[in-house]
Design an enzyme around this catalytic site. Structure first.
Site, PDB file in Angstrom:
ATOM      1  N   CYS A 178      77.659  76.728  61.578  1.00 56.77           N
ATOM      2  CA  CYS A 178      77.053  76.137  60.382  1.00 56.77           C
ATOM      3  C   CYS A 178      78.018  76.018  59.215  1.00 56.77           C
ATOM      4  O   CYS A 178      77.642  75.484  58.159  1.00 56.77           O
ATOM      5  CB  CYS A 178      75.832  76.954  59.975  1.00 56.77           C
ATOM      6  SG  CYS A 178      74.582  77.013  61.272  1.00 56.77           S
ATOM      7  N   HIS A 317      74.414  78.511  50.693  1.00 59.35           N
ATOM      8  CA  HIS A 317      74.077  78.299  52.105  1.00 59.35           C
ATOM      9  C   HIS A 317      72.557  78.348  52.242  1.00 59.35           C
ATOM     10  O   HIS A 317      71.973  77.515  52.921  1.00 59.35           O
ATOM     11  CB  HIS A 317      74.756  79.353  52.967  1.00 59.35           C
ATOM     12  CG  HIS A 317      74.657  79.092  54.427  1.00 59.35           C
ATOM     13  ND1 HIS A 317      75.129  77.933  55.009  1.00 59.35           N
ATOM     14  CD2 HIS A 317      74.147  79.839  55.441  1.00 59.35           C
ATOM     15  CE1 HIS A 317      74.917  77.967  56.327  1.00 59.35           C
ATOM     16  NE2 HIS A 317      74.305  79.109  56.607  1.00 59.35           N
ATOM     17  N   GLU A 328      73.664  86.619  50.949  1.00 57.19           N
ATOM     18  CA  GLU A 328      74.366  85.702  50.060  1.00 57.19           C
ATOM     19  C   GLU A 328      74.226  86.137  48.602  1.00 57.19           C
ATOM     20  O   GLU A 328      75.166  86.018  47.808  1.00 57.19           O
ATOM     21  CB  GLU A 328      73.838  84.276  50.242  1.00 57.19           C
ATOM     22  CG  GLU A 328      74.679  83.238  49.524  1.00 57.19           C
ATOM     23  CD  GLU A 328      74.385  81.815  49.967  1.00 57.19           C
ATOM     24  OE1 GLU A 328      75.187  80.926  49.640  1.00 57.19           O
ATOM     25  OE2 GLU A 328      73.356  81.588  50.648  1.00 57.19           O
ATOM     26  N   LYS A 349      68.748  72.985  51.094  1.00 56.64           N
ATOM     27  CA  LYS A 349      68.082  73.039  52.399  1.00 56.64           C
ATOM     28  C   LYS A 349      66.565  73.041  52.273  1.00 56.64           C
ATOM     29  O   LYS A 349      65.866  72.762  53.244  1.00 56.64           O
ATOM     30  CB  LYS A 349      68.557  74.260  53.188  1.00 56.64           C
ATOM     31  CG  LYS A 349      69.989  74.168  53.696  1.00 56.64           C
ATOM     32  CD  LYS A 349      70.352  75.397  54.537  1.00 56.64           C
ATOM     33  CE  LYS A 349      71.759  75.276  55.132  1.00 56.64           C
ATOM     34  NZ  LYS A 349      72.817  75.396  54.123  1.00 56.64           N
ATOM     35  N   HIS A 354      68.052  72.575  57.537  1.00 58.49           N
ATOM     36  CA  HIS A 354      69.390  73.083  57.851  1.00 58.49           C
ATOM     37  C   HIS A 354      70.092  72.079  58.761  1.00 58.49           C
ATOM     38  O   HIS A 354      69.676  71.862  59.895  1.00 58.49           O
ATOM     39  CB  HIS A 354      69.280  74.440  58.531  1.00 58.49           C
ATOM     40  CG  HIS A 354      70.574  75.179  58.623  1.00 58.49           C
ATOM     41  ND1 HIS A 354      71.793  74.612  58.323  1.00 58.49           N
ATOM     42  CD2 HIS A 354      70.840  76.482  58.983  1.00 58.49           C
ATOM     43  CE1 HIS A 354      72.752  75.511  58.495  1.00 58.49           C
ATOM     44  NE2 HIS A 354      72.203  76.644  58.880  1.00 58.49           N
ATOM     45  N   PHE A 413      77.164  81.156  62.416  1.00 59.99           N
ATOM     46  CA  PHE A 413      77.049  82.139  63.493  1.00 59.99           C
ATOM     47  C   PHE A 413      78.457  82.498  63.975  1.00 59.99           C
ATOM     48  O   PHE A 413      79.364  81.660  63.987  1.00 59.99           O
ATOM     49  CB  PHE A 413      76.237  81.572  64.655  1.00 59.99           C
ATOM     50  CG  PHE A 413      74.739  81.644  64.452  1.00 59.99           C
ATOM     51  CD1 PHE A 413      74.180  82.228  63.333  1.00 59.99           C
ATOM     52  CD2 PHE A 413      73.883  81.120  65.404  1.00 59.99           C
ATOM     53  CE1 PHE A 413      72.809  82.303  63.163  1.00 59.99           C
ATOM     54  CE2 PHE A 413      72.504  81.172  65.250  1.00 59.99           C
ATOM     55  CZ  PHE A 413      71.965  81.770  64.125  1.00 59.99           C
TER      56      PHE A 413
END
Length: 425
Positions: A178, A317, A328, A349, A354, A413
């Site tokens: 991502c 994010h 975060e 998002k 996403h 990830f």
């Protein structure tokens, strides 16, 4: 917030001269920007997923288009959807940068031997994988398409862009999950800074809304199980329970300021700093203290040669997952310290879902739009902010803010983190 002085400009700055996007929020950068400013989610019930029996049938899909009509006869058969999206975003970016004339693909006015392509993607040809495996099981090996391999390879988007444009410089595909779109921009910036390329077409793309991907993410507990698509993607909200899958592409044209000015192109943004890191912690979960993300942001700010207090906006994010949003938050506290209250945060998002490998590139573009307009988009569906998220999160309506620099961060990830600091062109 007080006005922030403009950053100094140097001839060797690396700048963005064109931007292109296709996202669930709209076709093109202007439409996507308008969509995120509206604060209205694009998540909707997905008939295709429901018909296939997917455990979650909510998604954020990009606007419909006719690939054969727009990209040439046979594009639907020869290319996976993720490559279609990349080409559409690329065309918008090269047009804005003044790199094309009558032919929407062929580059002109530059040395094509010194034009590179760097594209990030986490999955690649997901629709091809799923459709061809279904054909294999239903009809046998002899019926698998000979186009399967070139359609599904994650480097096909970058390769096809080079074939279409004639770009013969470095051609690379980045997969940091991502964070891939942001990582691609980082790599492209370095190619230009090192003198390896004059111009780089860079960004991220993903089209992974497939039954198998949705099933896998659902089994991991990563997707929202909220049955109401209007409130499923809710970053930083106390009731967030996972992300909503989206698709799209974001492409930028990167070159040195000197090269852009020599050919009469307008620098839109400066890529002032880039940072990358690894959590070295877990395959899917971030460390609780957000240490890896903090390190990437600190490196980007140091690379930009500015103090963290110069940054007034963070495009987060912000996946709407319980673990990510807390990690975060802690990363931002570590990076900005006492200045954190001066940083207006948003997660786009909430509107787009996403976009996986495309997220970092699209969100960098949106952070750049915020910088250029002095306007921070609201975080959609934020009705009650989690008390543990001690951030100034824009919500309800766009926030007017005087900005000197912005930062966009992505977390993938595998614990792969990327951060970009942008200033005015």
């Amino acid at each position: 917030m007080t006005d922030r002085p403009a950053m100094s400009r140097r001839p060797d700055d690396v700048v963005i001269t064109g931007m292109g996007a296709i996202t669930p929020a709209g076709r093109g950068v202007v439409a996507t920007w308008g969509g995120v400013l509206s604060g209205v989610t694009t998540a909707a019930h997905d008939e295709r997923l429901a018909a296939a029996g997917a455990p979650v049938a909510i998604s954020c899909r990009a606007p419909a288009f006719d690939a054969d009509a727009e990209l040439g006869r046979g594009a639907t058969r020869r290319l996976d959807r993720f490559t279609h999206l990349a080409l559409l975003a690329m065309r918008e970016a090269t047009a804005q940068a003044g790199l094309v004339a009558e032919d929407p693909d062929a580059l002109h006015g530059v040395d094509v031997d010194r034009v590179g392509v760097v594209i990030g993607s986490g999955i690649g040809g997901g629709e091809t994988w799923e459709s061809e495996y279904a054909r294999l099981t239903a009809e046998g090996p002899a019926r698998v398409s000979p186009l399967f391999v070139p359609r599904m390879l994650s480097n096909t988007a970058a390769g096809t862009i080079a074939i279409r444009t004639g770009a013969r410089g470095p051609n690379l595909t980045v997969n940091t999950a991502c964070a891939a779109g942001a990582s691609a921009i980082h790599v492209a910036r370095d190619l230009v800074r090192s003198g390896t390329a004059d111009v780089v077409i860079a960004g991220g793309v993903e089209a992974g809304i497939t039954t198998i991907a949705m099933s896998a993410f659902a089994q991991m507990g990563a997707l929202s199980s909220n049955p109401d698509p209007r409130s499923a993607s809710r970053p930083f909200d106390v009731d967030r329970d996972g992300f909503v899958m989206g698709e799209g592409a974001g492409i930028v044209i990167i070159e040195s300021r000197a090269h852009a000015e020599a050919r009469g192109a307008e620098p839109l943004l400066t890529i002032a700093g880039c940072g990358a890191s690894a959590d070295a912690f877990h395959a899917t979960a971030p460390p609780e203290d957000g240490g890896g993300a903090a390190l990437a942001m600190e490196r980007a700010i140091r690379d930009a040669g500015i103090d963290a207090s110069r940054i007034g906006h963070h495009n987060a994010h912000g996946t709407s997952t319980p673990l990510n949003d807390i990690a975060e938050t802690r990363a931002l506290r570590s990076v900005f310290g006492a200045h954190l209250s001066d940083v207006v945060v948003t997660s786009t998002k909430g509107v787009t879902g996403h976009l996986l490998g495309a997220a970092g590139a699209v969100e960098a573009i949106l952070a750049g739009c915020a910088l250029r307009e002095g306007l921070v988009p609201p975080t959609a569906n934020l009705t009650q902010q989690d008390p543990a998220i001690e951030l100034d999160v824009a919500h309800g309506e766009p926030r007017r803010v005087a900005l000197g620099a912005v930062i966009s961060a992505s977390m993938g990830f595998g614990g792969q983190n990327a951060a970009l600091v942008l200033t005015m062109g």
